[in-house]
Design a protein around this motif. Structure first.
Motif, mmCIF file in Angstrom:
data_model
loop_
_atom_site.group_PDB
_atom_site.id
_atom_site.type_symbol
_atom_site.label_atom_id
_atom_site.label_comp_id
_atom_site.label_asym_id
_atom_site.label_seq_id
_atom_site.Cartn_x
_atom_site.Cartn_y
_atom_site.Cartn_z
ATOM 1 N N PRO A 44 0.814 -1.213 0.000
ATOM 2 C CA PRO A 44 0.000 0.000 0.000
ATOM 3 C C PRO A 44 0.850 1.266 0.000
ATOM 4 O O PRO A 44 1.943 1.293 0.561
ATOM 5 C CB PRO A 44 -0.819 -0.109 1.284
ATOM 6 C CG PRO A 44 -0.044 -1.031 2.152
ATOM 7 C CD PRO A 44 0.693 -1.955 1.236
ATOM 8 N N ASP A 45 0.348 2.288 -0.658
ATOM 9 C CA ASP A 45 0.967 3.618 -0.661
ATOM 10 C C ASP A 45 2.427 3.604 -1.079
ATOM 11 O O ASP A 45 3.220 4.401 -0.597
ATOM 12 C CB ASP A 45 0.843 4.290 0.723
ATOM 13 C CG ASP A 45 -0.599 4.466 1.145
ATOM 14 O OD1 ASP A 45 -1.446 4.703 0.254
ATOM 15 O OD2 ASP A 45 -0.879 4.344 2.342
ATOM 16 N N VAL A 64 0.482 -6.839 4.355
ATOM 17 C CA VAL A 64 -0.607 -6.100 3.731
ATOM 18 C C VAL A 64 -0.232 -5.788 2.284
ATOM 19 O O VAL A 64 0.892 -5.366 2.019
ATOM 20 C CB VAL A 64 -0.887 -4.793 4.506
ATOM 21 C CG1 VAL A 64 -2.010 -4.009 3.870
ATOM 22 C CG2 VAL A 64 -1.189 -5.091 5.960
ATOM 23 N N ARG A 65 -1.157 -6.008 1.377
ATOM 24 C CA ARG A 65 -0.970 -5.704 -0.034
ATOM 25 C C ARG A 65 -2.252 -5.097 -0.587
ATOM 26 O O ARG A 65 -3.307 -5.177 0.027
ATOM 27 C CB ARG A 65 -0.634 -6.967 -0.838
ATOM 28 C CG ARG A 65 0.655 -7.642 -0.452
ATOM 29 C CD ARG A 65 1.858 -6.849 -0.962
ATOM 30 N NE ARG A 65 3.101 -7.522 -0.669
ATOM 31 C CZ ARG A 65 3.896 -7.220 0.346
ATOM 32 N NH1 ARG A 65 3.563 -6.271 1.190
ATOM 33 N NH2 ARG A 65 5.026 -7.855 0.538
ATOM 34 N N VAL A 66 -2.157 -4.502 -1.777
ATOM 35 C CA VAL A 66 -3.328 -4.006 -2.492
ATOM 36 C C VAL A 66 -3.349 -4.673 -3.854
ATOM 37 O O VAL A 66 -2.341 -4.689 -4.566
ATOM 38 C CB VAL A 66 -3.302 -2.470 -2.657
ATOM 39 C CG1 VAL A 66 -4.530 -1.987 -3.421
ATOM 40 C CG2 VAL A 66 -3.223 -1.786 -1.303
ATOM 41 N N TYR A 88 -3.904 -14.536 0.544
ATOM 42 C CA TYR A 88 -4.351 -13.356 1.272
ATOM 43 C C TYR A 88 -5.861 -13.389 1.432
ATOM 44 O O TYR A 88 -6.581 -13.833 0.550
ATOM 45 C CB TYR A 88 -3.990 -12.078 0.509
ATOM 46 C CG TYR A 88 -2.520 -11.907 0.252
ATOM 47 C CD1 TYR A 88 -1.715 -11.258 1.179
ATOM 48 C CD2 TYR A 88 -1.930 -12.377 -0.912
ATOM 49 C CE1 TYR A 88 -0.361 -11.086 0.946
ATOM 50 C CE2 TYR A 88 -0.577 -12.212 -1.158
ATOM 51 C CZ TYR A 88 0.200 -11.565 -0.225
ATOM 52 O OH TYR A 88 1.536 -11.403 -0.451
ATOM 53 N N HIS A 91 -9.654 -7.885 2.602
ATOM 54 C CA HIS A 91 -9.865 -7.134 3.840
ATOM 55 C C HIS A 91 -10.718 -5.911 3.513
ATOM 56 O O HIS A 91 -10.218 -4.911 3.004
ATOM 57 C CB HIS A 91 -8.511 -6.730 4.425
ATOM 58 C CG HIS A 91 -8.564 -6.201 5.809
ATOM 59 N ND1 HIS A 91 -8.896 -6.979 6.889
ATOM 60 C CD2 HIS A 91 -8.341 -4.972 6.305
ATOM 61 C CE1 HIS A 91 -8.861 -6.254 7.981
ATOM 62 N NE2 HIS A 91 -8.528 -5.020 7.648
ATOM 63 N N ALA A 105 -9.852 -1.818 -6.796
ATOM 64 C CA ALA A 105 -8.818 -1.915 -5.765
ATOM 65 C C ALA A 105 -9.342 -2.756 -4.606
ATOM 66 O O ALA A 105 -10.472 -2.576 -4.166
ATOM 67 C CB ALA A 105 -8.421 -0.528 -5.275
ATOM 68 N N ASN A 107 -8.046 -4.383 -0.790
ATOM 69 C CA ASN A 107 -7.049 -4.526 0.273
ATOM 70 C C ASN A 107 -6.923 -6.001 0.637
ATOM 71 O O ASN A 107 -7.924 -6.705 0.783
ATOM 72 C CB ASN A 107 -7.449 -3.718 1.507
ATOM 73 C CG ASN A 107 -7.395 -2.233 1.249
ATOM 74 O OD1 ASN A 107 -6.460 -1.742 0.631
ATOM 75 N ND2 ASN A 107 -8.392 -1.509 1.707
ATOM 76 N N ARG A 109 -4.767 -9.023 3.112
ATOM 77 C CA ARG A 109 -4.039 -9.255 4.369
ATOM 78 C C ARG A 109 -3.686 -10.718 4.494
ATOM 79 O O ARG A 109 -4.518 -11.587 4.265
ATOM 80 C CB ARG A 109 -4.945 -8.902 5.534
ATOM 81 C CG ARG A 109 -4.407 -7.872 6.446
ATOM 82 C CD ARG A 109 -5.433 -7.602 7.500
ATOM 83 N NE ARG A 109 -4.961 -8.245 8.697
ATOM 84 C CZ ARG A 109 -5.185 -7.811 9.904
ATOM 85 N NH1 ARG A 109 -5.945 -6.790 10.108
ATOM 86 N NH2 ARG A 109 -4.682 -8.431 10.928
#
Length: 113
Positions: A44-45, A64-66, A88, A91, A105, A107, A109
């Motif tokens: 993320p970000d 955590v990934r997107v 994953y 989330h 998109a 999220n 986890r």
């Protein structure tokens, strides 16, 4: 318009129709899988590594990934995503984004330990 950066494949895992366990309780059926192409999976970000470690009596790592998927991708909050050897949990709710670089998109986890 295709996004030249979204070149990865991921596998979507979704619980199948409920079945009965030996005690007569409904449980999720075997996973139904689908291959999603034209995706990107990133921290993320723009972070180099998005993970945390919690050590309260055990070692636990949260990654955590997107997931950026093509517009119209069939994704749900109850799905799991398999990518690069990791599985994953989705989330939250998938978020569709319109426009010239339209995508969905999601999220992700992964908790181990």
């Amino acid at each position: 318009m295709n996004n030249p950066y979204m070149t990865e494949e991921v596998e979507r895992l979704r619980p199948g129709p409920p079945t009965l366990d030996p005690y007569g309780n409904e449980v999720p059926g075997p996973d139904e899988t689908a291959l999603l192409t034209g995706c990107a999976v990133l921290p993320p970000d723009g972070q180099a590594a998005a993970s945390t470690e919690q050590t309260e009596g055990r070692d636990q790592v949260v990654v955590v990934r997107v997931l950026f998927a093509p517009p119209g991708s069939d994704l749900r909050a109850s799905d799991r995503i398999r990518h690069a050897g990791s599985t994953y949990q989705v989330h939250g709710l998938p978020s569709p984004f319109p426009g010239p670089l339209a995508h969905v998109a999601v999220n992700l986890r992964e908790v181990t330990g």
